[in-house]
Scaffold this motif. Structure first.
Motif, PDB file in Angstrom:
ATOM      1  N   GLU A 181       0.820  -1.216   0.000  1.00 21.99           N
ATOM      2  CA  GLU A 181       0.000   0.000   0.000  1.00 21.99           C
ATOM      3  C   GLU A 181       0.859   1.274   0.000  1.00 21.99           C
ATOM      4  O   GLU A 181       0.477   2.291  -0.566  1.00 21.99           O
ATOM      5  CB  GLU A 181      -0.970  -0.011   1.189  1.00 21.99           C
ATOM      6  N   ARG A 202       2.205   1.600  -3.517  1.00 20.27           N
ATOM      7  CA  ARG A 202       1.137   2.052  -4.409  1.00 20.27           C
ATOM      8  C   ARG A 202       0.885   3.557  -4.210  1.00 20.27           C
ATOM      9  O   ARG A 202       0.707   4.292  -5.174  1.00 20.27           O
ATOM     10  CB  ARG A 202      -0.137   1.246  -4.134  1.00 20.27           C
ATOM     11  N   ALA A 203       0.926   3.996  -2.968  1.00 16.31           N
ATOM     12  CA  ALA A 203       0.727   5.436  -2.691  1.00 16.31           C
ATOM     13  C   ALA A 203       1.808   6.258  -3.400  1.00 16.31           C
ATOM     14  O   ALA A 203       1.531   7.320  -3.966  1.00 16.31           O
ATOM     15  CB  ALA A 203       0.750   5.689  -1.184  1.00 16.31           C
ATOM     16  N   THR A 220       1.498   8.551   4.419  1.00 18.21           N
ATOM     17  CA  THR A 220       0.497   7.479   4.529  1.00 18.21           C
ATOM     18  C   THR A 220       1.017   6.373   5.442  1.00 18.21           C
ATOM     19  O   THR A 220       0.302   5.850   6.293  1.00 18.21           O
ATOM     20  CB  THR A 220       0.250   6.848   3.126  1.00 18.21           C
ATOM     21  N   MET A 262      -0.130   4.286   9.536  1.00 16.74           N
ATOM     22  CA  MET A 262      -0.628   2.904   9.628  1.00 16.74           C
ATOM     23  C   MET A 262      -0.904   2.542  11.088  1.00 16.74           C
ATOM     24  O   MET A 262      -0.347   3.158  12.003  1.00 16.74           O
ATOM     25  CB  MET A 262       0.391   1.934   9.009  1.00 16.74           C
TER      26      MET A 262
END
Ligand code: PMP
Ligand code: GLN
Length: 401
Positions: free
Chosen positions: A43, A46-47, A275, A279
């Motif tokens: 993730e 991907r960000a 991001t 988490m």
């Protein structure tokens, strides 16, 4: 011909580059340089990819994008109860290495003294000296690596401007306790000095231990520059996104260097790290649990091969005493030669502990990195066990010839 800068020339090529190159040449399992052999969470990657495509890809603000500075502040509140003003007390850098250089260049004058604790990470001494400062090195002793309080007190003087504290400590995995940090804090206050706190392994602590940032101790808020890195926490060492957290006047000082060193850090990676820092707690505790398992796996394999493995409470690394495997004393005074031998003849690369000392290093110990896939750790252990059970022909010769 005129010579390049002598302070830097004296250090040659880093041990990490040297040993990784030799590992590649010999087809060795590389447990030298500290990097995971799996990329971090999808993730986050991907960000970053989405940020590259969406843009903007132009210069972000000099001190870092707002989302990341806010995320660093929120992270420090969540994990350490530290209240940080993201506008004035956070600066994003191109990795912790640049953050450290910004602190040194931003604070030091020629002739200032800097107290360094050995074993030490390899970038401190060259940059401190290049900044014109004088290093006062104080040595921790194995196997406990306790703080030598008298030697530390003696290393501080009226000229001391900085102390560098790396906790958890690369290469030995020491996690400084509250009493030890309090002692360092007293020295800082008594000598009106600052601390650069290299805390890149803050989430890599084992057996229930928790990292305590020196900046959270009484009186330390105005004296500490806390350095972090996404590379270790998110298993993406190549990203080189780091940061400094400190009181506004100290951030201003570091920023005066940063603006002329790199000025900024890629905005897409900054957005992805923002991001990542948000988490949930499970990610961070899961990272430590996974690495603790790898530590134990490698320690067991090395012990079985005949090494004497020292305890490690954090980081990616453990120290192993190889003297039981060198009964003739062939490598007594040369742990680098032993590492070359392991890489070439056994097919396992490690880093000599002596590389983490300014001069006159201790001998007989090497550093292994365990943040690797289990199968890779097992392969290294099998090669070592096989070789030391019955010395055989050169691994490197096998591969090349
Ligand atoms: N400090 C320590 C103690 C390290 O082990 C490392 C190496 N990764 C760094 C700083 C540098 O971190 P970065 O890759 O973020 O520059
Ligand atoms: N921090 C890494 C280590 O200790 C190396 C980083 C580098 O290669 N400069 O292995």
């Amino acid at each position: 011909m005129k010579q390049p800068n002598a302070a830097l020339s004296r250090f040659g090529t880093t041990i990490f580059t040297t040993m990784s190159a030799l590992a590649l040449e010999c087809g060795a399992v590389n447990l030298g340089q500290g990097f995971p052999d799996e990329d971090g969470p999808l993730e986050i990657r991907r960000a970053a990819a989405e940020a590259v495509l969406a843009g903007p890809n132009q210069y972000p603000p000099m001190r870092g994008i707002e989302e990341l500075r806010q995320a660093v502040a929120a992270h420090d509140r969540r994990f350490h109860g530290l209240e940080v003003d993201w506008r004035s007390e956070v600066m994003v850098t191109s990795g912790a290495t640049e953050a450290l250089a910004c602190c040194f260049f931003g604070l030091l004058e020629p002739g200032d003294e800097v107290v360094l604790i050995e074993p030490l990470y390899d970038s401190y001494l060259p940059i401190v000296e290049r900044a014109g400062a004088v290093a006062r090195r104080v040595r921790l002793q194995p196997p406990g690596w306790e703080l030598p309080k008298d030697a530390l007190a003696a290393a501080f003087s009226a000229k001391t401007k900085l102390l560098v504290v790396n906790s958890p400590l690369n290469p030995v995995g020491k996690v400084f306790g509250r009493d030890e940090l309090a002692f360092l804090g007293e020295l800082l206050e008594a000598h009106d000095a600052y601390a650069v706190c290299d805390e890149v392994y803050e989430h890599l602590t084992f057996d229930g231990r928790r990292h305590i940032p020196l900046i959270t101790l009484p009186g330390m808020r105005e004296r500490c520059l806390r350095v972090g890195s996404a590379g270790k926490t998110f298993s993406m060492t190549g990203w080189k996104v780091g940061w400094v957290v400190a009181a506004p006047s100290l951030i201003d000082a570091a920023a005066r260097a940063h603006q002329f060193l790199t000025f900024t850090t890629p905005p897409d990676l900054q957005r992805a790290v923002a991001t990542a820092l948000a988490m949930d707690d499970g990610y961070f505790s899961g990272l430590a649990t996974a690495q603790q398992g790898k530590r134990d796996r490698l320690a067991a394999g090395l012990t079985q091969a005949g090494f004497r493995v020292l305890e490690t409470a954090g980081t990616y690394f453990l120290i192993a005493d190889f003297r039981p495997l060198d009964p003739d004393g062939r490598f007594t005074d040369d742990d680098l030669a032993f590492c070359r031998h392991l890489t070439r003849d056994v097919g396992v690369a490690a880093i000599p502990l002596s590389a983490f000392y300014g001069d006159a290093p201790p001998q007989g110990c090497i550093r292994f990195c365990f943040c690797k896939q289990d199968a890779v750790l097992d392969e290294a252990a099998v090669r070592l066990q096989r070789f030391f059970a019955k010395p055989s022909v050169s691994h490197c010769t096998d591969v090349i010839g």
